[in-house]
Design an enzyme around this catalytic site. Structure first.
Site, PDB file in Angstrom:
ATOM      1  N   PHE A   1       0.856  -1.187   0.000  1.00  0.00           N
ATOM      2  CA  PHE A   1       0.000   0.000   0.000  1.00  0.00           C
ATOM      3  C   PHE A   1       0.889   1.233   0.000  1.00  0.00           C
ATOM      4  O   PHE A   1       1.732   1.400   0.867  1.00  0.00           O
ATOM      5  CB  PHE A   1      -0.942   0.027   1.215  1.00  0.00           C
ATOM      6  CG  PHE A   1      -1.879   1.194   1.151  1.00  0.00           C
ATOM      7  CD1 PHE A   1      -2.979   1.170   0.300  1.00  0.00           C
ATOM      8  CD2 PHE A   1      -1.647   2.350   1.884  1.00  0.00           C
ATOM      9  CE1 PHE A   1      -3.834   2.268   0.199  1.00  0.00           C
ATOM     10  CE2 PHE A   1      -2.493   3.444   1.787  1.00  0.00           C
ATOM     11  CZ  PHE A   1      -3.594   3.406   0.944  1.00  0.00           C
TER      12      PHE A   1
ATOM     13  N   ASP B   1       9.309   2.464   1.497  1.00  0.00           N
ATOM     14  CA  ASP B   1       8.168   3.225   1.987  1.00  0.00           C
ATOM     15  C   ASP B   1       8.056   2.938   3.483  1.00  0.00           C
ATOM     16  O   ASP B   1       7.586   1.866   3.887  1.00  0.00           O
ATOM     17  CB  ASP B   1       6.899   2.794   1.226  1.00  0.00           C
ATOM     18  CG  ASP B   1       5.636   3.468   1.756  1.00  0.00           C
ATOM     19  OD1 ASP B   1       5.679   4.035   2.861  1.00  0.00           O
ATOM     20  OD2 ASP B   1       4.607   3.408   1.053  1.00  0.00           O
TER      21      ASP B   1
ATOM     22  N   LYS C   1       2.928   9.833   8.464  1.00  0.00           N
ATOM     23  CA  LYS C   1       2.226   9.392   9.674  1.00  0.00           C
ATOM     24  C   LYS C   1       2.791   9.949  10.991  1.00  0.00           C
ATOM     25  O   LYS C   1       2.457  11.046  11.377  1.00  0.00           O
ATOM     26  CB  LYS C   1       2.186   7.862   9.704  1.00  0.00           C
ATOM     27  CG  LYS C   1       1.191   7.290   8.668  1.00  0.00           C
ATOM     28  CD  LYS C   1       0.891   5.841   8.911  1.00  0.00           C
ATOM     29  CE  LYS C   1      -0.042   5.226   7.878  1.00  0.00           C
ATOM     30  NZ  LYS C   1      -1.446   5.417   8.168  1.00  0.00           N
TER      31      LYS C   1
HETATM   32  C1  PLP Z   1       3.001   2.193   3.835  1.00  0.00           C
HETATM   33  C2  PLP Z   1       2.100   3.343   3.513  1.00  0.00           C
HETATM   34  N1  PLP Z   1       2.430   4.172   2.497  1.00  0.00           N
HETATM   35  C3  PLP Z   1       1.660   5.223   2.179  1.00  0.00           C
HETATM   36  C4  PLP Z   1       0.507   5.504   2.855  1.00  0.00           C
HETATM   37  C5  PLP Z   1      -0.331   6.680   2.463  1.00  0.00           C
HETATM   38  O1  PLP Z   1      -0.192   7.689   3.402  1.00  0.00           O
HETATM   39  P1  PLP Z   1      -1.229   8.936   3.420  1.00  0.00           P
HETATM   40  O2  PLP Z   1      -2.556   8.374   3.804  1.00  0.00           O
HETATM   41  O3  PLP Z   1      -0.649   9.866   4.446  1.00  0.00           O
HETATM   42  O4  PLP Z   1      -1.224   9.524   2.057  1.00  0.00           O
HETATM   43  C6  PLP Z   1       0.118   4.668   3.923  1.00  0.00           C
HETATM   44  C7  PLP Z   1      -1.129   4.920   4.657  1.00  0.00           C
HETATM   45  O5  PLP Z   1      -1.690   4.084   5.324  1.00  0.00           O
HETATM   46  C8  PLP Z   1       0.938   3.570   4.262  1.00  0.00           C
HETATM   47  O6  PLP Z   1       0.616   2.737   5.256  1.00  0.00           O
END
Ligand code: PLP
Length: 403
Positions: free
Chosen positions: A137, A222, A251
């Site tokens: 994700f 990520d 986050k």
């Molecule tokens: C691993 C990862 N990358 C990216 C995101 C996306 O982040 P945002 O919701 O701040 O755009 C998330 C959100 O849950 C995530 O868990």
């Protein structure tokens, strides 16, 4: 009061979330109170965001102090909090440079653009492909949903951005088969969060690094969910003794305030020159002053080590639940990014926990995810385990079709 607010919300807020019927008013540490005064212990932390708990007074103080001085001036100028936060991140990571933005998706957008720009600057116009992982994700913007290895997230948005391909996580042979001269980067979460709290074999991450080096591809981690202490190291890549070329954060960096960051080594970061990328609110003084207070508190209060120790305790308690309940299939995760895989659907368990004053999360239908503030106490964990004990006991007596 609660019903009134919910009814109003259902009329005016876009319906992109399935919300629980709770309206929260205030929080302190790992406790939340709804508008009716009911108390909840929070094992969700805004989905791995409020790592230092709710309404932390030191972060609030830093925010207010900066708000009294200056909100915003644009990245046409320098401000001290932005520079101090970037310096802290550079001093404590593999990276040399930081690009600030506002969310995880935006940080990943920057990473994807930087990878492609590196190829472009080297004259490799055909080298644009990015390999990502199944069940990954990376966000909901067009580039990041295209990078996300879950069809349900891309559903309805075709044609998504081209140039992405997906391989099973934790399978180095599958990655080798897809590696080619058109691949400019491999992008992965070192531990998958939304995908079901999946930890790879330790050697896998090292093998990915070696494969990228051999192929001349960049490696992007990520760490939007795993970063800022969540796994018992400040960054999850530290578990694997492997450094990426690019890493994304969001986050927990702002403990609830909107901030994202893309970090890179100089050789990679240099492809971003003036005009190549931008964000109006990226690294704005109020938010970076608060985020600086966050990372300084981590050091002052030894939060990462605390997370590691409490995480070990939590896993022991989850393992004992598994021993007692047939319905539990697996305990997984590290630090305070933990999952309990059930043989039944997780949604009714989440609702039961909520009724009993505990917020937990469910991902991939049957994996209960526990991502509390890193300051959660052993007593709060014990209370959740007793609650889950009761619920699982009752669930085992209900025919599975009724759950
Ligand atoms: C691993 C990862 N990358 C990216 C995101 C996306 O982040 P945002 O919701 O701040 O755009 C998330 C959100 O849950 C995530 O868990």
């Amino acid at each position: 009061m609660r019903t009134q607010i919910i009814n109003q919300a259902e009329k005016v807020i876009a319906s992109t979330y399935n919300r629980f019927p709770l309206v929260f008013e205030k929080g302190c540490k790992s406790t939340l109170w709804d508008v009716n005064g009911k108390e909840y212990t929070d094992f969700v932390a805004g989905i791995a965001v409020c790592n230092l708990g709710h309404a932390n007074p030191e972060i609030a103080k830093a925010l207010l102090r900066q708000a009294d001085l200056l909100f915003h001036v644009s990245n046409l100028y320098y401000t001290l909090p932005q520079v101090e936060l970037a310096k802290w991140l550079v001093d404590h990571s593999f990276a040399d440079r930081v690009f600030f933005c506002n969310s995880g998706a935006e940080a990943n957008e920057a990473a994807i653009k930087l990878a492609r720009k590196n190829s472009y600057d080297k004259g490799n116009r055909d080298r644009f492909k990015i390999l990502t992982m199944e069940k990954s994700f990376h966000g909901r913007t067009f580039a990041t949903l295209s990078a996300t290895g879950q069809q349900k997230i891309r559903e309805g948005y075709d044609p998504v951005l081209s140039g992405f391909d997906y391989v099973p996580f934790n399978d180095i042979d599958a990655l080798k088969r897809k590696m080619s001269e058109s691949v400019c980067a491999v992008m992965l979460e070192p531990i998958q969060g939304e995908g079901g709290v999946i930890c790879p074999a330790p050697e896998y991450i090292l093998q990915v690094r070696q494969l990228c080096d051999q192929a001349g591809a960049l490696l992007i981690f990520d760490e939007v969910q795993t970063g800022i202490g969540r796994t018992g190291k400040f960054f999850a890549y530290e578990h694997f003794n492997v450094e990426p070329d690019i890493m994304t954060l969001a986050k927990a960096l702002g403990n609830g305030l909107p901030i994202g960051a893309m970090l890179a080594k100089e050789a990679t970061a240099s492809a971003f020159q003036a005009g190549a990328h931008a964000s109006t609110f990226g690294g704005t003084p109020v938010i970076t002053a608060a985020a600086l207070a966050v990372v300084q508190l981590f050091e002052k209060e030894n939060i990462v080590e605390r997370c590691r120790q409490v995480g070990v305790y939590f896993v022991e308690q989850l393992m004992s639940l598994k021993d007692r309940h047939e319905l539990v299939e697996d305990v997984r995760g590290i630090g305070l990014l933990l999952g309990l895989k059930l043989k039944i659907s997780g949604a009714p368990i989440v609702t039961e926990c909520m009724n009993k004053g505990f917020l937990i999360n469910c991902t991939q239908e049957n994996i209960l995810r526990f991502i509390p503030p890193l300051i959660i106490t052993r007593e709060e964990i014990d209370a959740l385990i007793s609650c889950l004990d009761e619920i699982l006991m009752a669930s085992s007596k209900v025919p599975s079709t009724a759950l």
